[in-house]
Design an enzyme around this catalytic site. Sequence first.
Site, mmCIF file in Angstrom:
data_model
loop_
_atom_site.group_PDB
_atom_site.id
_atom_site.type_symbol
_atom_site.label_atom_id
_atom_site.label_comp_id
_atom_site.label_asym_id
_atom_site.label_seq_id
_atom_site.Cartn_x
_atom_site.Cartn_y
_atom_site.Cartn_z
ATOM 1 N N ARG A 149 0.838 -1.212 0.000
ATOM 2 C CA ARG A 149 0.000 0.000 0.000
ATOM 3 C C ARG A 149 0.867 1.253 0.000
ATOM 4 O O ARG A 149 0.549 2.244 -0.670
ATOM 5 C CB ARG A 149 -0.926 -0.018 1.215
ATOM 6 C CG ARG A 149 -2.045 1.011 1.143
ATOM 7 C CD ARG A 149 -3.159 0.660 2.122
ATOM 8 N NE ARG A 149 -4.308 1.536 1.926
ATOM 9 C CZ ARG A 149 -4.497 2.677 2.601
ATOM 10 N NH1 ARG A 149 -3.610 3.064 3.496
ATOM 11 N NH2 ARG A 149 -5.563 3.412 2.369
ATOM 12 N N HIS B 216 0.539 4.027 -2.918
ATOM 13 C CA HIS B 216 0.217 5.415 -2.590
ATOM 14 C C HIS B 216 1.371 6.355 -2.935
ATOM 15 O O HIS B 216 1.150 7.536 -3.211
ATOM 16 C CB HIS B 216 -0.166 5.538 -1.113
ATOM 17 C CG HIS B 216 -1.555 5.079 -0.831
ATOM 18 N ND1 HIS B 216 -2.421 5.760 -0.008
ATOM 19 C CD2 HIS B 216 -2.257 4.005 -1.282
ATOM 20 C CE1 HIS B 216 -3.584 5.128 0.036
ATOM 21 N NE2 HIS B 216 -3.497 4.056 -0.722
ATOM 22 N N ASN C 102 -4.521 8.547 4.303
ATOM 23 C CA ASN C 102 -3.323 7.814 4.721
ATOM 24 C C ASN C 102 -3.075 7.777 6.219
ATOM 25 O O ASN C 102 -2.470 6.834 6.731
ATOM 26 C CB ASN C 102 -2.084 8.446 4.066
ATOM 27 C CG ASN C 102 -2.034 8.251 2.563
ATOM 28 O OD1 ASN C 102 -2.599 7.301 2.041
ATOM 29 N ND2 ASN C 102 -1.357 9.151 1.869
ATOM 30 N N HIS D 126 -5.685 -6.580 -2.667
ATOM 31 C CA HIS D 126 -6.621 -6.575 -1.534
ATOM 32 C C HIS D 126 -6.881 -7.978 -0.996
ATOM 33 O O HIS D 126 -7.632 -8.131 -0.034
ATOM 34 C CB HIS D 126 -7.956 -5.947 -1.954
ATOM 35 C CG HIS D 126 -7.906 -4.467 -2.092
ATOM 36 N ND1 HIS D 126 -8.965 -3.713 -2.572
ATOM 37 C CD2 HIS D 126 -6.919 -3.565 -1.819
ATOM 38 C CE1 HIS D 126 -8.632 -2.434 -2.585
ATOM 39 N NE2 HIS D 126 -7.402 -2.322 -2.135
ATOM 40 N N SER E 245 -8.025 -15.603 3.989
ATOM 41 C CA SER E 245 -6.586 -15.898 4.006
ATOM 42 C C SER E 245 -5.818 -14.581 3.898
ATOM 43 O O SER E 245 -5.168 -14.320 2.883
ATOM 44 C CB SER E 245 -6.216 -16.839 2.852
ATOM 45 O OG SER E 245 -6.657 -16.311 1.605
#
Length: 307
Positions: free
Chosen positions: A41, A45, A73, A171, A229
Amino acid sequence: MEAQLQVGFYRDKCSAAESIVKNEVRKAFFKDMGIAPGLMRLHFHDCFVRGCDGSVLIDSTPKNVAEKDAPLNVITLRGTEVIDSAKARLEAQCKGVVSCADILAFATRDAVELAGGFSWAVLAGRRDGRVSNASETIDIPGPFSNLDQITQSFAKKGLTQEEMVALVGAHTIGRSHCLHFSDRLYNFSTSSSQDPSLEPLYASQLKLQCPRGRQGSVNPNLVVQMNLSPALMDSSYYADILLRRGLFKSDQALTTSLFTARQVKAYAVNGLLWQDDFVRAIMKMSQIDMMTGIDGEIRSNCRVINK
């Protein structure tokens, strides 16, 4: 600029660079497997604001609110301490050589390898940016976006809709704060409090994990796993979407067009296909608008612009 990037960029300049980064990621991962989605991430970003220049790592100052403290954030970014640890070791061994932007690119690859068992060769040679403004994070697609909005956000960065569908498969690991999807449970629209695209049993489970308080709001500190998972980088994310168990509105939005739904189905049944497409897409993403050559700088501390 892309021509100046190369695999093994630090081979003659700092031969241990990639192994040092991998060692720091490995140590962090075995303490907390959640570091893998955190690093991915961070990289995502970073690349979506001013390109992949390490600007997301810069701290705010009294005169400037940096990217990491933007509303999108501030409570969700994690993994900067791993970059700091790797940078400190690299500065001790090869002072002023390895950029923070490249460390983040290496660390993301290493995190995926630890979580999913697949990897890629990282093109390196990025330089670090000297600007980080919270106001510029507006182009980062969020969990409330619809398909058109997500597609347009990626298109602005030169990424196709197909590449977008492959990349959001990240994701499949990690967790989310309840506030990023609670509107789907309690306040979806004027005609429906619950998102009708959300599988009812799954919605009931999420309500147990994200209950409303006395004031009707959800505790912003509560988190849930992205799927069953959350530490394994696999294609189960796409199978969940087909079962109407996509956590974010932006996740479930992938079924709202025949084209993207077809791609979701292909990935759900063929994890290797997704891995191949994900690798190609993230390698392309990691080259967005980066600085090379004499542009930018090599920060000595990833949190602070050189003086």
